[in-house]
Write a protein that holds these residues in place. Structure first.
Motif, PDB file in Angstrom:
ATOM      1  N   THR A 130       0.810  -1.225   0.000  1.00 60.32           N
ATOM      2  CA  THR A 130       0.000   0.000   0.000  1.00 60.32           C
ATOM      3  C   THR A 130       0.840   1.271   0.000  1.00 60.32           C
ATOM      4  N   GLU A 131       2.112   1.171  -0.396  1.00 58.18           N
ATOM      5  CA  GLU A 131       2.999   2.335  -0.311  1.00 58.18           C
ATOM      6  C   GLU A 131       2.544   3.523  -1.150  1.00 58.18           C
ATOM      7  N   LYS A 132       1.804   3.287  -2.212  1.00 61.12           N
ATOM      8  CA  LYS A 132       1.341   4.389  -3.059  1.00 61.12           C
ATOM      9  C   LYS A 132      -0.069   4.839  -2.676  1.00 61.12           C
ATOM     10  N   TRP A 133      -0.592   4.292  -1.603  1.00 64.01           N
ATOM     11  CA  TRP A 133      -1.929   4.651  -1.122  1.00 64.01           C
ATOM     12  C   TRP A 133      -1.814   5.798  -0.127  1.00 64.01           C
ATOM     13  N   THR A 134      -2.863   6.591  -0.048  1.00 61.19           N
ATOM     14  CA  THR A 134      -2.914   7.627   0.986  1.00 61.19           C
ATOM     15  C   THR A 134      -3.339   6.976   2.304  1.00 61.19           C
ATOM     16  N   ASP A 135      -3.144   7.701   3.393  1.00 59.51           N
ATOM     17  CA  ASP A 135      -3.608   7.206   4.693  1.00 59.51           C
ATOM     18  C   ASP A 135      -5.114   6.977   4.673  1.00 59.51           C
ATOM     19  N   GLU A 136      -5.822   7.873   3.989  1.00 60.23           N
ATOM     20  CA  GLU A 136      -7.280   7.747   3.899  1.00 60.23           C
ATOM     21  C   GLU A 136      -7.670   6.481   3.141  1.00 60.23           C
ATOM     22  N   GLU A 137      -6.942   6.146   2.091  1.00 64.90           N
ATOM     23  CA  GLU A 137      -7.227   4.919   1.331  1.00 64.90           C
ATOM     24  C   GLU A 137      -6.950   3.676   2.177  1.00 64.90           C
ATOM     25  N   ARG A 138      -5.855   3.697   2.927  1.00 66.84           N
ATOM     26  CA  ARG A 138      -5.560   2.562   3.820  1.00 66.84           C
ATOM     27  C   ARG A 138      -6.656   2.406   4.869  1.00 66.84           C
ATOM     28  N   ASP A 139      -7.062   3.518   5.467  1.00 68.62           N
ATOM     29  CA  ASP A 139      -8.131   3.484   6.474  1.00 68.62           C
ATOM     30  C   ASP A 139      -9.427   2.950   5.877  1.00 68.62           C
ATOM     31  N   ALA A 140      -9.777   3.459   4.704  1.00 68.17           N
ATOM     32  CA  ALA A 140     -11.028   3.039   4.062  1.00 68.17           C
ATOM     33  C   ALA A 140     -10.983   1.556   3.698  1.00 68.17           C
ATOM     34  N   PHE A 141      -9.876   1.112   3.141  1.00 67.52           N
ATOM     35  CA  PHE A 141      -9.750  -0.298   2.770  1.00 67.52           C
ATOM     36  C   PHE A 141      -9.845  -1.196   3.998  1.00 67.52           C
ATOM     37  N   THR A 142      -9.161  -0.819   5.064  1.00 71.28           N
ATOM     38  CA  THR A 142      -9.206  -1.605   6.299  1.00 71.28           C
ATOM     39  C   THR A 142     -10.618  -1.658   6.863  1.00 71.28           C
ATOM     40  N   ALA A 143     -11.290  -0.518   6.875  1.00 74.65           N
ATOM     41  CA  ALA A 143     -12.665  -0.477   7.383  1.00 74.65           C
ATOM     42  C   ALA A 143     -13.599  -1.332   6.519  1.00 74.65           C
ATOM     43  N   LEU A 144     -13.469  -1.228   5.215  1.00 77.96           N
ATOM     44  CA  LEU A 144     -14.333  -1.998   4.321  1.00 77.96           C
ATOM     45  C   LEU A 144     -14.020  -3.493   4.387  1.00 77.96           C
ATOM     46  N   LEU A 145     -12.739  -3.849   4.480  1.00 78.54           N
ATOM     47  CA  LEU A 145     -12.386  -5.267   4.588  1.00 78.54           C
ATOM     48  C   LEU A 145     -12.886  -5.850   5.908  1.00 78.54           C
ATOM     49  N   THR A 146     -12.788  -5.082   6.975  1.00 76.84           N
ATOM     50  CA  THR A 146     -13.324  -5.513   8.269  1.00 76.84           C
ATOM     51  C   THR A 146     -14.832  -5.709   8.172  1.00 76.84           C
ATOM     52  N   ARG A 147     -15.506  -4.763   7.560  1.00 77.34           N
ATOM     53  CA  ARG A 147     -16.957  -4.864   7.395  1.00 77.34           C
ATOM     54  C   ARG A 147     -17.327  -6.075   6.532  1.00 77.34           C
ATOM     55  N   PHE A 148     -16.588  -6.303   5.458  1.00 79.79           N
ATOM     56  CA  PHE A 148     -16.810  -7.448   4.584  1.00 79.79           C
ATOM     57  C   PHE A 148     -16.647  -8.751   5.370  1.00 79.79           C
ATOM     58  N   ASN A 149     -15.551  -8.865   6.131  1.00 82.63           N
ATOM     59  CA  ASN A 149     -15.309 -10.082   6.914  1.00 82.63           C
ATOM     60  C   ASN A 149     -16.380 -10.297   7.973  1.00 82.63           C
ATOM     61  N   THR A 150     -16.840  -9.227   8.606  1.00 82.46           N
ATOM     62  CA  THR A 150     -17.902  -9.338   9.600  1.00 82.46           C
ATOM     63  C   THR A 150     -19.186  -9.849   8.948  1.00 82.46           C
ATOM     64  N   SER A 151     -19.545  -9.281   7.816  1.00 80.60           N
ATOM     65  CA  SER A 151     -20.751  -9.718   7.103  1.00 80.60           C
ATOM     66  C   SER A 151     -20.632 -11.171   6.659  1.00 80.60           C
ATOM     67  N   LEU A 152     -19.469 -11.541   6.162  1.00 78.01           N
ATOM     68  CA  LEU A 152     -19.248 -12.917   5.732  1.00 78.01           C
ATOM     69  C   LEU A 152     -19.363 -13.882   6.911  1.00 78.01           C
ATOM     70  N   ALA A 153     -18.803 -13.499   8.053  1.00 83.15           N
ATOM     71  CA  ALA A 153     -18.904 -14.339   9.253  1.00 83.15           C
ATOM     72  C   ALA A 153     -20.347 -14.491   9.700  1.00 83.15           C
ATOM     73  N   GLU A 154     -21.118 -13.414   9.645  1.00 80.31           N
ATOM     74  CA  GLU A 154     -22.521 -13.469  10.047  1.00 80.31           C
ATOM     75  C   GLU A 154     -23.322 -14.383   9.124  1.00 80.31           C
ATOM     76  N   ILE A 155     -23.095 -14.265   7.820  1.00 79.87           N
ATOM     77  CA  ILE A 155     -23.808 -15.105   6.857  1.00 79.87           C
ATOM     78  C   ILE A 155     -23.386 -16.562   7.013  1.00 79.87           C
TER      79      ILE A 155
END
Length: 180
Positions: A130-155
């Protein structure tokens, strides 16, 4: 439970197809690299060991049942996966203070050191990826991946015969990337 055709319209079929394809590619790349990091620690700890050590580090000593429940796997799997970690001196096994029949697992000093080494290596890999990513992009990706994993676990927990992965289970364990 709604069927996939109930949940999507014709207009987002292409997007959902692209998403499932990218998830499949991610899973393959993650398995190929094992998200193991860089340098000497690369690929030096398998996913099961990393997740078990990480959970013990984050939550402290616990019994096999509690560890299994928190990770969404059965006790026999934890027992089998923990045995080589005990043999390697990464996990200490002790008798439960209140129930002499039960076992308590705890990260050893050597386990802490090894986990720190692997985490540093994995952090270095994530920094490279992620070296070419902004801090905001890293934060957003982490938040979305966490949300994705949570939804997948629930399903997955709702699926007949599926494992009951608790939120905060292996996919969400702090201190590391999503499982490979």
């Amino acid at each position: 439970m709604p069927t996939p055709s109930d949940m999507s319209t014709h207009s987002d079929t292409a997007l959902l197809d692209a998403l499932q394809h990218q998830v499949a590619v991610f899973a393959r790349r993650a398995e190929q690299s094992r998200l193991g990091g860089v340098g000497q620690a690369r690929n030096s700890m398998d996913r099961a060991a990393y997740l078990l050590l990480n959970r013990l580090d984050q939550e402290g000593p616990m019994g096999v049942k509690a560890l299994a429940c928190g990770m969404g796997i059965d006790s026999s799997t934890v027992t089998r996966q923990v045995a080589p970690l005990v043999d390697a001196g990464l996990v200490d096994r002790a008798t439960h203070p209140e129930d002499g029949r039960a076992v308590v697992l705890e990260l050893s000093e050597r386990g802490h050191a090894r986990l720190d080494e692997v985490r540093a290596s994995r952090r270095a890999l994530m920094a490279m990826v992620t070296e070419k990513w902004t801090d905001e992009e890293r934060d957003a990706f982490t938040a979305l991946l966490t949300r994705f994993n949570t939804s997948l676990a629930e399903i997955t927990a709702l699926a007949p015969g599926g494992p009951a992965l608790a939120p905060g289970g292996p996919a969400l364990a702090p201190g590391g990337p999503a499982p490979s």
